[in-house]
Design an enzyme around this catalytic site. Structure first.
Site, PDB file in Angstrom:
ATOM      1  N   PHE A 150      10.897  74.505   2.788  1.00 37.04           N
ATOM      2  CA  PHE A 150      11.868  75.488   2.292  1.00 37.04           C
ATOM      3  C   PHE A 150      13.247  75.373   2.952  1.00 37.04           C
ATOM      4  CE2 PHE A 150      10.634  77.849   6.124  1.00 37.04           C
ATOM      5  CZ  PHE A 150      11.855  78.355   6.524  1.00 37.04           C
ATOM      6  N   LYS A 174       8.294  67.729  -5.856  1.00 43.59           N
ATOM      7  CA  LYS A 174       7.613  69.038  -5.768  1.00 43.59           C
ATOM      8  C   LYS A 174       8.364  69.830  -4.703  1.00 43.59           C
ATOM      9  CE  LYS A 174       5.059  71.478  -3.754  1.00 43.59           C
ATOM     10  NZ  LYS A 174       5.525  72.784  -3.207  1.00 43.59           N
ATOM     11  N   GLU A 177       7.918  76.111  -3.089  1.00 43.98           N
ATOM     12  CA  GLU A 177       7.838  77.223  -4.039  1.00 43.98           C
ATOM     13  C   GLU A 177       8.707  78.404  -3.599  1.00 43.98           C
ATOM     14  OE1 GLU A 177       5.597  76.011  -2.078  1.00 43.98           O
ATOM     15  OE2 GLU A 177       4.230  77.515  -1.236  1.00 43.98           O
ATOM     16  N   SER A 227       5.402  71.738   7.829  1.00 51.19           N
ATOM     17  CA  SER A 227       4.806  72.093   9.120  1.00 51.19           C
ATOM     18  C   SER A 227       3.765  71.042   9.532  1.00 51.19           C
ATOM     19  CB  SER A 227       4.154  73.466   9.007  1.00 51.19           C
ATOM     20  OG  SER A 227       3.188  73.433   7.988  1.00 51.19           O
ATOM     21  N   CYS A 282      14.430  71.770  11.669  1.00 53.26           N
ATOM     22  CA  CYS A 282      13.458  71.020  12.464  1.00 53.26           C
ATOM     23  C   CYS A 282      14.138  70.367  13.656  1.00 53.26           C
ATOM     24  CB  CYS A 282      12.758  69.981  11.607  1.00 53.26           C
ATOM     25  SG  CYS A 282      13.875  68.704  11.082  1.00 53.26           S
ATOM     26  N   GLU A 383       6.132  76.257  17.826  1.00 55.44           N
ATOM     27  CA  GLU A 383       7.354  76.249  17.016  1.00 55.44           C
ATOM     28  C   GLU A 383       7.582  77.663  16.485  1.00 55.44           C
ATOM     29  OE1 GLU A 383       7.319  74.188  13.129  1.00 55.44           O
ATOM     30  OE2 GLU A 383       9.361  73.560  13.560  1.00 55.44           O
TER      31      GLU A 383
END
Ligand code: NAD
Length: 489
Positions: A150, A174, A177, A227, A282, A383
């Site tokens: 995301f 893809k 979402e 992740s 990240c 994290e």
């Protein structure tokens, strides 16, 4: 009326037959922006079949012709930069300046992929034996797919997509979402380039769509970013199915501040690294290890800068930090801050329970600083993916590097110093794939690989640049014998 998102398969925008749909929510205003389908395996199958059919002609299209679509795409991305950036801010929460920066990084990858006609070249040797030549050529692998996270809805698919199609593969995107709107807009631009149908397909969805991609026999290569638990899962399932996979995972990025660092510069850069994109990068600095006297000078300076950060809706140009992505994410960050305190940390600046006037429902967490965290505790290792900077103090650079190297992740490690010798030692010894020296977000340019190590990456070849060309091609070695030419005309 709420926008219903569609998939793009075989050159057509199609209504999804999904039985499950999610709201796409603006994390600052909590307004519902659209409804996204969680597409079925059957829809993934249609996209993969379309891509496989398109591959037949696409691989025969000369590389020089294939990159013409990328030249057009670059112009379209530039022309639509502001609109794309606004969409990113609306669905993802980051500031407009951050969204523009993100799209610039996307465009940079398109530019580098325009060099594929030369980057794809192989090599050859004449006369490996008398009259025998050997050559290595690169051919596309077939259908490839990206499964995106995301936090960079515009940039991350571009670490892969331009290289994949310029190398002659066909493609399936893809998106996450949580943030599917930016790729809808990008797909409209791709369509405008006149790209043949089926070359790039877009399927929205979540786990069912991902699993269908991982199991589909026509899909030969998978790029994943997200992740670590999901990266590990995607890598094992994709490779068990005989596919190539490059899976970038999570991170816990440490930064060492030495006493000889320029504290004013270090603080400014570190604040951008830890709190930029609300810490949802990240490559965000997550743990600052101060050495010697840096403890006091850096702690005071970063606390002041953190407190002064202007938090709000990213479309407001004066705002320096937006919300985090969801209420669940906000709850998780706040719980981790509490856990840090329970482990003995001092909450120097507490960003919990943030309310922004006019956006009271938004998922905001102000910059937070945890002091004296336990070096082996959960907060030092987990994290957080929010605007939380943890401070650890150690006496020597050796102890600091040893702490970094004990970590699970290896996405990025940085050092702030004015000593060339310390910088070289750090560059040499730190176990991370992206190193920053007096840099807070060591994001590689598109012509360098995005090099995570350890649990931040599963695979061999990274995204971007030459490694992307390797990933999206398979080598073929040809040995040929021809009689020496003797006949005279
Ligand atoms: P995520 O792992 O939740 O989701 C990533 C993708 O995987 C999404 O497309 C999602 O639909 C899919 N997915 C989620 N759960 C799944 C499951 N159980 N089975 C199959 N598919 C599943 O990640 P996120 O929250 O969207 O992104 C944040 C994470 O991404 C952070 O950990 C961050 O560090 C990482 N990240 C890493 C890099 C990098 O370069 N290493 C870059 C950006 C983000």
């Amino acid at each position: 009326m709420t926008t219903i998102l569609r998939n793009y398969i075989d050159g057509e925008w199609c209504e999804s037959d999904a039985t499950e749909w999610l709201d796409v929510v603006n994390p600052a205003t909590t307004e519902v922006l659209a409804r996204v389908p969680l597409s079925s395996a059957a829809e993934v199958d249609r996209a993969a079949q379309a891509a496989a059919a398109a591959f037949v002609n696409w691989r025969r299209t000369p590389a020089g012709d294939r990159v013409q679509y990328l030249f057009k795409l670059k112009i379209l991305l530039e022309e639509n930069l502001d609109e794309l950036a606004q969409t990113i801010t609306q669905e993802c929460g980051k500031t407009l300046a951050e969204s523009i920066g993100e799209m610039r990084r996307a465009i940079e990858n398109v530019e580098v992929a325009c060099g594929i006609p030369i980057l794809i070249q192989g090599y050859n040797s004449e006369d490996i034996a008398r009259g025998i030549d050997e050559l290595m050529i690169r051919q596309p692998v077939g259908v490839a797919a990206v499964i995106a996270p995301f936090n960079f809805p515009g940039m991350i698919p571009f670490w892969f997509l331009p290289y994949a199609i310029a190398c002659g593969n066909t493609y399936l995107i893809k998106p996450s979402e949580k943030v599917p709107l930016t790729m809808q807009k990008v797909m409209h631009l791709l369509e405008k380039t006149g790209l043949p149908k089926g070359v790039v397909n877009l399927v929205n969805g979540a786990k069912e769509a991902v699993d269908a991609i991982l199991d589909h026999p026509q899909i030969r290569a998978i790029s994943f970013v997200g992740s670590t638990p999901v990266a590990r899962y995607v890598y094992s399932r994709a490779t068990a199915n005989g596919k190539r996979a490059q899976c970038q995972g999570g991170a816990k990025n440490p930064v060492i501040v030495l006493p000889d660092a320029d504290i004013e510069m270090t603080t400014r850069i570190m604040a951008d690294s830890a709190f930029g994109c609300a810490g949802q990068r990240c490559l965000a600095a997550s743990v600052a290890v101060t050495v010697g006297e840096a403890r006091q000078t850096f702690t005071e300076a970063i606390a002041e800068v953190a407190q002064a950060r202007i938090v709000g809706y990213g479309l407001d140009q004066s705002v320096q930090m937006g919300p985090v992505i969801t209420q669940q994410s906000r709850n998780r960050i706040e719980e981790l801050i509490q856990k840090g305190a329970a482990e003995g940390a001092n909450i120097l600046i507490d960003g919990r329970k943030t309310k922004i006037t006019g956006f009271e429902q938004g998922y905001f967490v102000r910059p937070t600083i945890l002091q004296n965290i336990a070096p082996e505790g959960e907060i030092a290792r987990t994290e957080i993916f929010g605007p939380v900077l943890s401070l650890i103090h150690l006496e020597t650079i050796d102890e600091a590097i040893a702490l970094i190297n004990r970590g699970q992740y290896g996405n990025m490690a940085c050092l702030f110093t004015s000593s060339g010798a310390a910088a070289r030692k750090f560059r040499y010894e730190a176990e991370a794939g992206n190193i920053g020296i007096n840099i807070g977000v060591a994001a590689p340019m598109a012509f360098f690989p995005f090099s995570g190590w350890k649990d931040s990456f599963f695979g061999d070849l990274h995204g971007q640049g030459r490694q992307a060309v390797e990933f999206f091609t398979q080598t073929k070695v040809v040995v040929e014998r021809w009689q020496e030419w003797t006949r005279k005309f």
